[in-house]
Design a protein around this motif. Structure first.
Motif, PDB file in Angstrom:
ATOM      1  N   ASN A 587       0.844  -1.212   0.000  1.00 38.24           N
ATOM      2  CA  ASN A 587       0.000   0.000   0.000  1.00 38.24           C
ATOM      3  C   ASN A 587       0.874   1.254   0.000  1.00 38.24           C
ATOM      4  O   ASN A 587       0.597   2.213  -0.722  1.00 38.24           O
ATOM      5  N   LYS A 590       2.107   1.611  -3.390  1.00 34.64           N
ATOM      6  CA  LYS A 590       1.020   1.921  -4.321  1.00 34.64           C
ATOM      7  C   LYS A 590       0.547   3.364  -4.189  1.00 34.64           C
ATOM      8  O   LYS A 590       0.291   4.043  -5.177  1.00 34.64           O
ATOM      9  N   TYR A 591       0.378   3.788  -2.925  1.00 39.67           N
ATOM     10  CA  TYR A 591      -0.222   5.112  -2.706  1.00 39.67           C
ATOM     11  C   TYR A 591       0.828   6.218  -2.525  1.00 39.67           C
ATOM     12  O   TYR A 591       0.542   7.270  -1.965  1.00 39.67           O
ATOM     13  N   ASP A 624       4.969   6.310   5.098  1.00 48.37           N
ATOM     14  CA  ASP A 624       5.256   6.694   3.709  1.00 48.37           C
ATOM     15  C   ASP A 624       5.050   8.191   3.528  1.00 48.37           C
ATOM     16  O   ASP A 624       4.551   8.875   4.423  1.00 48.37           O
ATOM     17  N   ILE A 629      -4.467  10.059   3.594  1.00 50.55           N
ATOM     18  CA  ILE A 629      -5.881   9.627   3.554  1.00 50.55           C
ATOM     19  C   ILE A 629      -6.735  10.738   4.155  1.00 50.55           C
ATOM     20  O   ILE A 629      -6.453  11.220   5.257  1.00 50.55           O
ATOM     21  N   ARG A 643     -12.817   1.722  -0.414  1.00 49.35           N
ATOM     22  CA  ARG A 643     -11.693   2.366  -1.091  1.00 49.35           C
ATOM     23  C   ARG A 643     -11.924   3.869  -1.039  1.00 49.35           C
ATOM     24  O   ARG A 643     -13.043   4.329  -1.220  1.00 49.35           O
ATOM     25  N   VAL A 644     -10.843   4.623  -0.747  1.00 53.52           N
ATOM     26  CA  VAL A 644     -10.991   6.079  -0.779  1.00 53.52           C
ATOM     27  C   VAL A 644     -11.279   6.437  -2.228  1.00 53.52           C
ATOM     28  O   VAL A 644     -10.586   5.974  -3.135  1.00 53.52           O
ATOM     29  N   THR A 655      -8.860  -3.812  -4.368  1.00 56.26           N
ATOM     30  CA  THR A 655     -10.153  -4.422  -4.016  1.00 56.26           C
ATOM     31  C   THR A 655     -10.729  -3.854  -2.724  1.00 56.26           C
ATOM     32  O   THR A 655     -11.893  -4.094  -2.402  1.00 56.26           O
ATOM     33  N   GLY A 656      -9.924  -3.155  -1.947  1.00 59.07           N
ATOM     34  CA  GLY A 656     -10.411  -2.667  -0.658  1.00 59.07           C
ATOM     35  C   GLY A 656     -10.496  -3.780   0.385  1.00 59.07           C
ATOM     36  O   GLY A 656     -11.195  -3.648   1.386  1.00 59.07           O
ATOM     37  N   LEU A 659      -6.623  -4.012   3.859  1.00 57.71           N
ATOM     38  CA  LEU A 659      -6.561  -3.525   5.241  1.00 57.71           C
ATOM     39  C   LEU A 659      -7.514  -4.278   6.166  1.00 57.71           C
ATOM     40  O   LEU A 659      -7.228  -4.440   7.349  1.00 57.71           O
TER      41      LEU A 659
HETATM   42  P1  ADP Z   1      -6.837  -1.515  -1.708  1.00 64.01           P
HETATM   43  O1  ADP Z   1      -5.480  -0.980  -1.557  1.00 64.01           O
HETATM   44  O2  ADP Z   1      -6.930  -2.800  -2.393  1.00 64.01           O
HETATM   45  O3  ADP Z   1      -7.813  -0.513  -2.244  1.00 64.01           O
HETATM   46  P2  ADP Z   1      -6.827  -1.647   1.172  1.00 64.01           P
HETATM   47  O4  ADP Z   1      -7.824  -2.273   2.096  1.00 64.01           O
HETATM   48  O5  ADP Z   1      -5.468  -2.093   1.290  1.00 64.01           O
HETATM   49  O6  ADP Z   1      -7.432  -1.820  -0.269  1.00 64.01           O
HETATM   50  O7  ADP Z   1      -6.898  -0.113   1.434  1.00 64.01           O
HETATM   51  C1  ADP Z   1      -8.127   0.541   1.557  1.00 64.01           C
HETATM   52  C2  ADP Z   1      -8.011   1.993   1.106  1.00 64.01           C
HETATM   53  O8  ADP Z   1      -7.168   2.717   2.026  1.00 64.01           O
HETATM   54  C3  ADP Z   1      -7.270   2.143  -0.188  1.00 64.01           C
HETATM   55  O9  ADP Z   1      -8.189   2.086  -1.275  1.00 64.01           O
HETATM   56  C4  ADP Z   1      -6.636   3.484  -0.086  1.00 64.01           C
HETATM   57  O10 ADP Z   1      -7.537   4.481  -0.531  1.00 64.01           O
HETATM   58  C5  ADP Z   1      -6.398   3.687   1.378  1.00 64.01           C
HETATM   59  N1  ADP Z   1      -4.961   3.407   1.723  1.00 64.01           N
HETATM   60  C6  ADP Z   1      -4.453   2.273   2.227  1.00 64.01           C
HETATM   61  N2  ADP Z   1      -3.126   2.417   2.469  1.00 64.01           N
HETATM   62  C7  ADP Z   1      -2.818   3.675   2.125  1.00 64.01           C
HETATM   63  C8  ADP Z   1      -1.597   4.432   2.120  1.00 64.01           C
HETATM   64  N3  ADP Z   1      -0.466   3.948   2.557  1.00 64.01           N
HETATM   65  N4  ADP Z   1      -1.659   5.728   1.688  1.00 64.01           N
HETATM   66  C9  ADP Z   1      -2.810   6.258   1.252  1.00 64.01           C
HETATM   67  N5  ADP Z   1      -3.998   5.594   1.228  1.00 64.01           N
HETATM   68  C10 ADP Z   1      -3.975   4.315   1.637  1.00 64.01           C
END
Ligand code: ADP
Length: 695
Positions: A587, A590-591, A624, A629, A643-644, A655-656, A659
């Motif tokens: 994550n 990715k983010y 990070d 968020i 998912r945000v 997929t949300g 976490l």
């Molecule tokens: P996914 O990454 O598959 O969407 P997660 O359950 O891992 O699902 O995360 C849920 C949501 O939380 C993500 O869609 C994202 O918007 C937000 N998120 C998770 N980790 C981070 C991060 N490190 N920085 C920013 N947003 C994050």
């Protein structure tokens, strides 16, 4: 003339027959005619009449054969005025006629006058009057049952008597009979009275269950030991077959039983050895034995004919109030059952009157609106009292008021609506249906409120699941298909082939991760995930993991691991914690599309978050410098499929589920996970794991 007598002077059989006739279901006229007919067996009268609506002396029933001579209405009026028995003889003309006028009294109420005429002087002796006096309570009960009223017409100064003691007791009892009783209260009164009047030491009244051929003990008193045994749940055994015991015999035969001395009687199957004498009498309602009263005594010859006739007369008179008590009991049972259903239903129920006032509500009603009972004490009105309490939470306050108004303007229709509340979020379904009384008149409305929040949430989750999963599966599948088609279609250079196969491999991996996450969720849901706990060095674990992840890290990211040299080992399932760290790290990568530093930190926890389980813990964190968020999303990122929703995250894909799985795995280790984040600056995820204390 006042008469005093003892019960020995009564003719029990005739009195019983008279009692049965007078308490039967037939119309009063038929009952009284039959009474006159039977009365001829004991009293030598020529004709007779019964007056019963005393305001006008012309409501009366006469014997079929009667003299053409007019009745002496003056004497009748005198009886009404003085409430005493009057006997007079008219010898002015032939035949010489003696007229006996007796007030018919119920407790202290005069409800009729019984008059008998006989030819000659002194034909109606005191003994005859005694018999007639014993008949009076039965006759009074018959009149009152016909009139269906206990309204006093005039009060008599002094009731006619049995012995003074019996008269007082009977009057008191009849007075009690006039008030409506619950079944057990009534039977207790009857039993107590009968014990007192006969001197019996103990007694029991049982109901007869004809359908099951059983007796059901209802009330009992005076036994030296508990007369009912206990069943396996410790409950008293109240039922037994009517093939057993004296009361069973009376229930079957409908005839009273008098056992003067057990030693000399064939019915000697009494339950308690101390009992020497027993008297068992049936109580009839509508020609059926409904109850059996048993009186017991340790004294032989405790009961004789006088006790038998007294108890029989009382049991006969008890038929009417008993029938009333049985009805009352039946209504009580039905309303108790309905009350239990009403209060145990999980939906909120409220009965409103025509004006919208809540007459009655069940406990779930307040719960479903999340209203504290004290806020709505006493009677309250829908919507006036309800809407103000809900106002801060109602999405559409007008909608609820309009719904109530609709119920008032169309009272015969069924209405439904949805009410949305915030903080906490609730979706309530309201159904309002008209209620009617037994005459089909509208009495108001019944509201049924169902909390559909969970169902709606489940629906939302299902829809999100379908849309996310289909989208997330389709993207890698499309590129796998596209690249393999390309590879099959024509020849490429070795480098190109390698690049395409690498893409196919990466997308297949991505697919496998999605499938893994889905399976992970269902395993966690089914409680199938078991931990394989060991003391694990986190330094070593993190080093291993970053090597494993290095191909996925772009040159834009720098990973820093900060684990002190002498950190104690964690007591964890190595693979599961690795999965947690990989989820958080991927994550973070990715983010953080612009790159930056990603730091993995481990510290011994000096302070723990509130509500954290007791013990020694390590805090692991992943920091990070990515998108961050938004504050509103922070509480929800742990929810499945959440998912945000912004242009960045939509582009990034996911997929949300990551976490929610991560959180569940941390909690399986008795740890807690939390996040600190600032939009545009980055996020830090923290979680705790227990220290392996013995290492
Ligand atoms: P996914 O990454 O598959 O969407 P997660 O359950 O891992 O699902 O995360 C849920 C949501 O939380 C993500 O869609 C994202 O918007 C937000 N998120 C998770 N980790 C981070 C991060 N490190 N920085 C920013 N947003 C994050």
């Amino acid at each position: 003339m006042l008469v005093s007598y003892t019960t020995q002077q009564l003719s029990p059989t005739l009195l019983t027959s008279l009692a049965q006739v007078l308490s039967s279901e037939a119309p009063l006229r038929a009952r009284v005619s039959k009474m006159f007919e039977l009365l001829h067996q004991a009293v030598p009268f020529h004709d007779g009449r019964l007056l019963y609506q005393l305001e006008s002396l012309d409501v009366h029933i006469t014997t079929p054969a009667h003299w053409a001579l007019p009745w002496d209405d003056g004497q009748t009026q005198q009886v009404i005025d003085t409430c005493t028995t009057i006997q007079s003889t008219d010898d002015a003309e032939m035949p010489i006629v003696t007229t006996l006028s007796v007030p018919v009294v119920w407790a202290t109420q005069l409800c009729g006058v019984l008059e008998l005429r006989a030819e000659g002087i002194d034909v109606l002796t005191p003994a005859h009057q005694v018999f007639i006096t014993a008949l009076i309570p039965l006759l009074a009960a018959a009149i009152l049952s016909e009139e269906d009223t206990t309204q006093a017409l005039t009060t008599h100064p002094q009731a006619q008597t049995l012995t003074q003691r019996q008269e007082n007791a009977l009057n008191h009892l009849y007075e009690e009979f006039g008030t409506p009783y619950a079944l057990n209260e009534f039977l207790t009164l009857l039993l107590r009275w009968s014990l007192d009047a006969t001197g019996a030491e103990a007694g029991m009244i049982s109901l007869v269950d004809h359908d099951r051929a059983q007796l059901v003990a209802q009330v009992y008193q005076g036994y030296p030991q508990e007369p009912l045994s206990r069943d396996m749940y410790g409950e008293p055994r109240r039922r037994w077959s009517w093939d057993m015991g004296v009361s069973g015999e009376v229930a079957r035969s409908g005839r009273p039983l008098l056992i003067r001395d057990v030693a000399r009687n064939s019915h000697a199957t009494l339950s308690t050895p101390d009992i020497r004498a027993e008297l068992a009498v049936p109580i009839f309602v509508d020609g059926r034995v409904v109850c059996v009263m048993v009186l017991d005594s340790p004294r032989s010859l405790a009961f004789g004919d006088s006790e038998l006739s007294l108890i029989q007369a009382v049991c006969d008179t008890a038929a009417l109030p008993l029938r009333r008590a049985l009805w009352y009991q039946q209504t009580l049972e039905t309303s108790t059952q309905l009350g239990q259903v009403f209060s145990s239903i999980p939906n909120g129920l409220a009965l409103l009157d025509n004006q919208g006032c809540v007459l009655r509500h069940n406990p779930a009603w307040l719960g479903v609106w999340r209203l504290n009972g004290n806020k709505l004490n006493g009677s309250f009105h829908v919507p006036w009292d309800l809407v103000p309490h809900l106002l801060p939470r109602l999405q559409d306050p007008l909608g609820l008021s309009e719904f109530c108004a609709e119920g008032q303007s169309n009272p015969t229709e069924v209405h439904t609506t949805m009410v949305i509340l915030h903080d906490p979020h609730q979706e309530l379904h309201l159904l309002s249906t008209p209620t009617r009384d037994s005459l089909e008149q509208l009495t108001g409305r019944l509201w049924v409120v169902s909390d559909l929040t969970r169902e709606r949430e489940a629906d939302r989750l299902k829809n999100e699941f379908i849309s996310i999963v289909s989208h997330e599966l389709r993207t890698p599948l499309t590129s796998i298909l596209g690249y393999t088609e390309l590879l099959l279609a024509r020849d490429f250079t070795r480098d190109e082939q390698r690049e395409f196969v690498q893409t196919v491999y990466d997308q297949a991996n991505h697919l496998s991760k999605i499938v893994e996450d889905l399976l992970g969720v269902s395993r966690l849901d089914a409680g199938k995930v078991k931990l394989n706990l060991w003391a694990v060095s986190l330094r070593q674990l993190m080093a291993e993991m970053t090597v494993q992840l290095s191909p996925h890290l772009s040159s834009r990211h720098r990973v820093v691991i900060d684990v002190p040299q002498h950190i104690p080992p964690a007591y964890v399932d190595r693979d599961k914690i690795k999965q947690v760290l990989i989820n958080l790290l991927t994550n973070a990568v990715k983010y953080s599309p612009r790159g930056g530093e990603i730091m993995l930190k481990v510290r011994e926890a000096s302070t723990l978050p509130p509500d954290h389980p007791e013990g020694q813990f390590l805090v692991l964190s992943v920091h990070d410098q990515g998108l961050g968020i938004p504050e509103d999303d922070l509480p929800h990122i742990w929810d499945r499929f959440y998912r945000v929703d912004n242009s960045n995250t939509r582009r990034i894909g996911g997929t949300g589920l990551g976490l929610s799985i991560t959180k569940a795995l941390v909690e399986l280790h008795s740890g807690t996970i939390w996040v600190e984040s600032t939009v545009g600056e980055g996020s830090a995820f923290f979680f705790t794991v227990p220290i392996a204390v013995d290492f």
